[in-house]
Design a protein around this motif. Structure first.
Motif, PDB file in Angstrom:
ATOM      1  N   GLN A 185       0.832  -1.211   0.000  1.00 12.31           N
ATOM      2  CA  GLN A 185       0.000   0.000   0.000  1.00 12.31           C
ATOM      3  C   GLN A 185       0.865   1.258   0.000  1.00 12.31           C
ATOM      4  O   GLN A 185       0.549   2.247  -0.666  1.00 12.31           O
ATOM      5  N   LYS A 186       1.961   1.214   0.752  1.00 11.15           N
ATOM      6  CA  LYS A 186       2.845   2.380   0.828  1.00 11.15           C
ATOM      7  C   LYS A 186       3.391   2.743  -0.548  1.00 11.15           C
ATOM      8  O   LYS A 186       3.373   3.916  -0.951  1.00 11.15           O
ATOM      9  N   GLN A 189       0.759   4.162  -2.786  1.00 10.89           N
ATOM     10  CA  GLN A 189       0.467   5.540  -2.405  1.00 10.89           C
ATOM     11  C   GLN A 189       1.523   6.508  -2.951  1.00 10.89           C
ATOM     12  O   GLN A 189       1.213   7.652  -3.297  1.00 10.89           O
ATOM     13  N   LEU A 192       0.529   7.112  -6.355  1.00 16.50           N
ATOM     14  CA  LEU A 192      -0.687   7.928  -6.330  1.00 16.50           C
ATOM     15  C   LEU A 192      -0.331   9.404  -6.152  1.00 16.50           C
ATOM     16  O   LEU A 192      -0.864  10.279  -6.849  1.00 16.50           O
ATOM     17  N   LYS A 193       0.586   9.694  -5.241  1.00 14.38           N
ATOM     18  CA  LYS A 193       0.999  11.074  -4.992  1.00 14.38           C
ATOM     19  C   LYS A 193       1.729  11.677  -6.192  1.00 14.38           C
ATOM     20  O   LYS A 193       1.669  12.887  -6.424  1.00 14.38           O
ATOM     21  N   TYR A 209      -6.025   0.339  -8.263  1.00 12.40           N
ATOM     22  CA  TYR A 209      -5.573   1.597  -8.846  1.00 12.40           C
ATOM     23  C   TYR A 209      -5.502   1.459 -10.362  1.00 12.40           C
ATOM     24  O   TYR A 209      -5.323   0.361 -10.895  1.00 12.40           O
TER      25      TYR A 209
END
Length: 221
Positions: A185-186, A189, A192-193, A209
């Motif tokens: 997940q990290k 993310q 994602l950022k 995603y």
């Protein structure tokens, strides 16, 4: 200017080659191939650095084929073909027709970018051909620069997402990186950022995603 640069370019490649690769360069590099360099490549870039005439590639059936010209960069490869309109194309057999399509498909699967120009277009509309080549080169260089900005784990996740059709789940990321649910997940993310991924499902917790654009397909090379 072109003739001097072209003569040196060809001499350098003739000097490096032996056997079948040398024979192919002497016999295969003819009118259309030179026209491609004279009317399109050289006016567009002014040099022949990283360009290879009659470039040898191996297909998925262990056969050897030759490209009219190939630009081989650290991060991508562009195949250039000059196609003359001749009776050959009207009399070609069905098997040969299919084989030519297989040849191009194999190159695409292997990560090549391909531009094909007719000899008529090279002669009559060279600026249009130059524009297309410059656009593709700019796109490839931009993607390569983007690729250099990603870490190893990020690149692997993008590759995984591309292989899955553009969507990646947490479980896919775990399998890809060999990490825990939380670590997967990290890394998702992080992408994602960077706006490389967007949420696909889940509200309080994102479960899958999507890649923002298929431009990241270059990372598969």
């Amino acid at each position: 200017m072109f003739e001097q640069a072209y003569e040196k370019f060809m001499k350098d490649h003739l000097h490096r080659r032996t056997g079948e690769r040398l024979r192919r360069l002497k016999q295969g590099h003819q009118y259309g191939e030179k026209l491609l360099l004279e009317h399109v490549w050289y006016p567009a870039f002014g040099h022949f650095e990283k360009l290879h005439p009659e470039y040898e590639v191996r297909d998925f059936r262990s056969g050897v084929r030759y490209l009219d010209a190939a630009y081989v960069h650290d991060g991508f490869r562009i195949a250039l073909e000059a196609d003359g309109y001749s009776p050959h194309y009207r009399e070609i057999s069905r098997d040969m027709f299919a084989d030519e399509r297989d040849r191009q498909n194999d190159l695409v699967i292997d990560g090549w970018r391909i531009l094909r120009f007719s000899v008529d277009r090279l002669k009559q509309q060279p600026r249009d051909c130059q524009r297309r080549l410059q656009q593709l080169m700019g796109k490839c260089l931009g993607e390569w620069e983007m690729q250099k900005g990603l870490g190893l784990e990020e690149r692997e996740l993008v590759r995984k997402a591309m292989r899955l059709g553009g969507m990646i789940k947490i479980a896919d990321a775990q399998e890809c990186l060999g990490v825990s649910d939380r670590t997967a997940q990290k890394w998702l993310q992080v992408l994602l950022k960077k706006r490389i991924l967007i949420p696909h499902s889940g509200r309080t917790r994102i479960h899958s995603y999507l890649l923002v654009s298929n431009q990241y397909g270059m990372l598969l090379d």
